[in-house]
Scaffold this motif. Sequence first.
Motif, mmCIF file in Angstrom:
data_model
loop_
_atom_site.group_PDB
_atom_site.id
_atom_site.type_symbol
_atom_site.label_atom_id
_atom_site.label_comp_id
_atom_site.label_asym_id
_atom_site.label_seq_id
_atom_site.Cartn_x
_atom_site.Cartn_y
_atom_site.Cartn_z
ATOM 1 N N ASP A 1 1.844 13.281 -29.734
ATOM 2 C CA ASP A 1 1.293 14.348 -28.790
ATOM 3 C C ASP A 1 1.965 14.205 -27.499
ATOM 4 N N GLY A 2 2.835 13.525 -27.248
ATOM 5 C CA GLY A 2 3.476 13.396 -25.800
ATOM 6 C C GLY A 2 2.552 13.175 -24.758
ATOM 7 N N LEU B 1 4.855 14.819 -21.359
ATOM 8 C CA LEU B 1 6.355 14.972 -21.891
ATOM 9 C C LEU B 1 6.845 16.248 -21.644
ATOM 10 N N GLU C 1 10.079 12.590 -35.252
ATOM 11 C CA GLU C 1 9.181 11.715 -34.442
ATOM 12 C C GLU C 1 7.859 11.750 -35.165
ATOM 13 N N ARG D 1 7.109 18.729 -23.845
ATOM 14 C CA ARG D 1 7.955 19.391 -24.773
ATOM 15 C C ARG D 1 6.901 19.108 -26.055
ATOM 16 N N ILE E 1 0.970 18.912 -21.905
ATOM 17 C CA ILE E 1 1.610 17.639 -22.558
ATOM 18 C C ILE E 1 2.564 16.786 -21.609
ATOM 19 N N ALA F 1 6.874 18.084 -30.499
ATOM 20 C CA ALA F 1 7.398 16.931 -31.158
ATOM 21 C C ALA F 1 8.622 17.619 -32.175
#
Length: 243
Positions: free
Chosen positions: A237-238, A205, A213, A207, A203, A209
Motif C-alpha cells: 500500500d505504499g 509513496l 507489485e 502512487r 499514500i 500499486a
Amino acid sequence: MEVSFAGKRVLVTGAGQGIGRELAKKLVKCGAKVTAISKTEKYLKSLQEESPTIKIVTADVSSPDIRKTLRLLGPFDCLVNNAALAILEPVLETTEESFDKLFNVNVKGVFVVSQEVARMMVENKIKGSIVNLSSQASKCALRDHLAYCASKSAVDMLSKVMALELGEHGIRVNCVNPTVVMTAMGKIGWADPAKADPLLQRIPLHRFAEVEEVVDPILFLLSDKASMISGIEVPVDGGFLAC
C-alpha cells in the motif's frame, strides 16, 4: 530472489483478469501446473491463448456446485483466493442485496474454496500454501465501502483462524492486502483526479500499486521461501496503513 514451483499444482480463482491473470502466467513461468478459475469464459480463453499450459475452468466461487468442481480438479499444492466483487455504496444507500453478494463471493467463496482445497491437502498429506487476496480496506474505513471493507476484514480473520487450525497439517495461510492496483479496471475506476488525488495524498509513496507489485509478494508467500510464515497480512500500500 528466484522462486520455483516446479511440479506444483496451483489453483488461482478470479484468474480471468487483473492480478489473478498475471499471477497465473507468472506461476507458469516458475514451473507451476496452473488451474485458472473464472466465471467469465472469454477471459479464460484469452488467458489460455497467452499461456497454453494453463487449465481453464469456468466456475463461480459462490455457486452451490463449486465443491464438486474442486473435487474433480484437485488436489492442489497451493491456492490463491483472488476472486472478489466490489460494490461501492454509501452507508445509507447500501442494499441488502449488495451486502449479500459481496459476502457470498468475498467471504463465503474464500471459505468454501479454502475448506475444500485444504481437505484435499490433508487427505493427500500435502503441506500446502494458501494466499487470500484481502485489501487495505480491511484495515481502514473508506467512504462508500461499507460492505467491501467489512467483507475484507472478514477475510483477514478467516485467514488467521485457518492458519491456526491448518498449521498442524503443515498448511500455511496468509493474506496480501493491496491498495488500489493499476489493473485495466483500476485505471478506469481511478482515472478521475477528483477521486484519486485524496487517496494518493494519504499514500506516502504518492502512487497506486502496479500489478506485478502485488503478484510478487503472493509468489513469495506461496513459495518455500516463506516456509515459516503463516497467519500474517502483508500490506502492499505504499505506506498507507503506516499513517
